[in-house]
Design an enzyme around this catalytic site. Structure first.
Site, PDB file in Angstrom:
ATOM      1  N   GLY A 175      36.152  37.349  37.387  1.00  0.00           N
ATOM      2  CA  GLY A 175      35.344  36.154  37.101  1.00  0.00           C
ATOM      3  C   GLY A 175      35.458  35.777  35.641  1.00  0.00           C
ATOM      4  O   GLY A 175      34.517  35.235  35.049  1.00  0.00           O
ATOM      5  N   ALA A 176      36.626  36.069  35.053  1.00  0.00           N
ATOM      6  CA  ALA A 176      36.777  35.951  33.590  1.00  0.00           C
ATOM      7  C   ALA A 176      37.241  34.571  33.139  1.00  0.00           C
ATOM      8  O   ALA A 176      37.453  34.353  31.944  1.00  0.00           O
ATOM      9  CB  ALA A 176      37.729  37.032  33.079  1.00  0.00           C
ATOM     10  N   SER A 217      21.693  41.434  38.794  1.00  0.00           N
ATOM     11  CA  SER A 217      20.852  40.323  38.345  1.00  0.00           C
ATOM     12  C   SER A 217      19.408  40.760  38.468  1.00  0.00           C
ATOM     13  O   SER A 217      19.065  41.603  39.308  1.00  0.00           O
ATOM     14  CB  SER A 217      21.092  39.112  39.255  1.00  0.00           C
ATOM     15  OG  SER A 217      20.065  38.162  39.069  1.00  0.00           O
ATOM     16  N   ASP A 230      41.399  37.032  44.564  1.00  0.00           N
ATOM     17  CA  ASP A 230      40.116  36.793  45.227  1.00  0.00           C
ATOM     18  C   ASP A 230      39.490  38.160  45.461  1.00  0.00           C
ATOM     19  O   ASP A 230      39.989  38.953  46.263  1.00  0.00           O
ATOM     20  CB  ASP A 230      40.370  36.072  46.564  1.00  0.00           C
ATOM     21  CG  ASP A 230      39.096  35.847  47.355  1.00  0.00           C
ATOM     22  OD1 ASP A 230      38.037  36.424  46.986  1.00  0.00           O
ATOM     23  OD2 ASP A 230      39.154  35.107  48.348  1.00  0.00           O
ATOM     24  N   VAL A 231      38.394  38.443  44.766  1.00  0.00           N
ATOM     25  CA  VAL A 231      37.830  39.807  44.828  1.00  0.00           C
ATOM     26  C   VAL A 231      37.304  40.159  46.219  1.00  0.00           C
ATOM     27  O   VAL A 231      37.121  41.338  46.529  1.00  0.00           O
ATOM     28  CB  VAL A 231      36.720  40.027  43.774  1.00  0.00           C
ATOM     29  CG1 VAL A 231      37.269  39.894  42.361  1.00  0.00           C
ATOM     30  CG2 VAL A 231      35.512  39.132  43.998  1.00  0.00           C
ATOM     31  N   TYR A 289      21.779  36.585  47.749  1.00  0.00           N
ATOM     32  CA  TYR A 289      22.123  37.032  46.389  1.00  0.00           C
ATOM     33  C   TYR A 289      21.333  38.286  45.998  1.00  0.00           C
ATOM     34  O   TYR A 289      21.885  39.237  45.453  1.00  0.00           O
ATOM     35  CB  TYR A 289      21.835  35.868  45.433  1.00  0.00           C
ATOM     36  CG  TYR A 289      22.248  36.053  44.004  1.00  0.00           C
ATOM     37  CD1 TYR A 289      23.586  36.056  43.637  1.00  0.00           C
ATOM     38  CD2 TYR A 289      21.295  36.170  42.990  1.00  0.00           C
ATOM     39  CE1 TYR A 289      23.971  36.177  42.301  1.00  0.00           C
ATOM     40  CE2 TYR A 289      21.655  36.290  41.664  1.00  0.00           C
ATOM     41  CZ  TYR A 289      23.002  36.289  41.325  1.00  0.00           C
ATOM     42  OH  TYR A 289      23.362  36.406  40.001  1.00  0.00           O
TER      43      TYR A 289
END
Ligand SMILES: NC(=O)c1ccc[n+]([C@@H]2O[C@H](COP(=O)([O-])OP(=O)(O)OC[C@H]3O[C@@H](n4cnc5c(N)ncnc54)[C@H](O)[C@@H]3O)[C@@H](O)[C@H]2O)c1
Length: 260
Positions: free
Chosen positions: A22-23, A151, A72-73, A163
């Site tokens: 996601g860098a 998160s 794609d992780v 999430y």
């Protein structure tokens, strides 16, 4: 320098090879920049090769070593191939930071199967895929640092069943992998931010039809520090967990939400 001055420390990540997912933007791009600035060779991983290369090119312009990898992780094969390629290109893998993420927020009764799957596949399965692939070189090297993005929402957040479930799972995963890999000198920790100024929170403001500055101010007012985080704030904490300064820490979740 006077004879009594301590000799300067070498850059914290000299000789280290890092992979940051996601860098291409947000927190991941800041982490990639900080690790590269302190000597790491950074694999800039994101869905799109061109956007990963844009960040990698900026890091190289700043004097760092960086290369883009499209991956794609949520796809285990894509992750395995990326880790293998990065190890072939740079000889080792010392640091994994998993920042790839998407949101599909909605109240439970409006959350569709696709909304559930997109978030679980990217965050939970994506983190698992990356950790499983990264442990191979890390265990054989007897050295590694993994930092997973959780998160504050892991502790419950209205409209984020998918999430918060994924992030709570990631925290459990960090603790379990820390137990398994500790004997190989691999540290595994998680960072759980609150509101961070990135495209992710901008997209949320757009979705709920609120002005971004007002949205941010509401969150800042609820934080003990009276402000929201920048990507750089979070990157500094992550860099600490990627360094040997935190060598005694593993299986921990650092709440970086500006409040106790
Ligand atoms: N922004 C916040 O307030 C906040 C708060 C807490 C936690 N986080 C977490 O921090 C991480 C980074 O968030 P951000 O705010 O920088 O997000 P962002 O939206 O700015 O960046 C996320 C990046 O992940 C990439 N990505 C998405 N799906 C992918 C996939 N399947 N494979 C590879 N790359 C993929 C996107 O292309 C994007 O570049 C996420 O895990 C997020 O959940 C963010």
């Amino acid at each position: 320098m006077s004879p009594t001055s301590p000799s300067p420390r070498p850059p914290r990540f000299a000789g280290r090879v890092a992979l940051v997912t996601g860098a291409a933007g947000g927190i991941g791009a800041s982490v990639a920049e900080l690790l590269a600035a302190e000597g790491a060779t950074v694999g800039v991983v994101d869905l799109n090769h061109a956007s990963a290369e844009k960040v990698a090119a900026r890091l190289r312009e700043l004097g760092g070593e960086a290369a883009p990898y499209a991956c794609d992780v949520s796809d285990a094969r894509s992750v395995d191939e990326t880790v293998e390629r990065l190890c072939r290109d740079h000889g080792r893998l010392d640091i994994l930071v998993t920042c790839a993420g998407v949101l599909r927020d909605n109240l439970l009764f409006k959350t569709g199967d696709d909304d559930w799957k997109a978030v679980i596949d990217t965050h939970l399965t994506g983190t698992f895929n990356c950790a499983r692939a990264a442990q191979r070189p890390m265990v054989s090297q007897r050295y590694g640092k993994m930092v997973f993005l959780s998160s504050d929402s892991a502790r419950g957040s209205r409209g984020q069943t998918n999430y918060s479930a994924a992030k709570a799972g990631i925290e459990g995963m960090a603790k379990t992998i820390a137990i398994e890999l500790g004997k190989f000198d691999v540290n595994v920790n998680a960072v759980a931010p609150g509101f961070v100024e990135t495209e992710m929170t901008r997209a949320t403001a757009r979705r709920i039809g609120q002005d971004y500055e007002e949205f941010k101010a509401g969150s800042a007012a609820r934080a003990a520090l009276g402000r929201v985080a920048t990507p750089e704030d979070i990157a500094k904490v992550i860099a600490f967990l990627c360094s040997d300064d935190s060598a005694i820490m593993t299986g921990q979740v650092l709440l970086t939400r500006g409040s106790p």
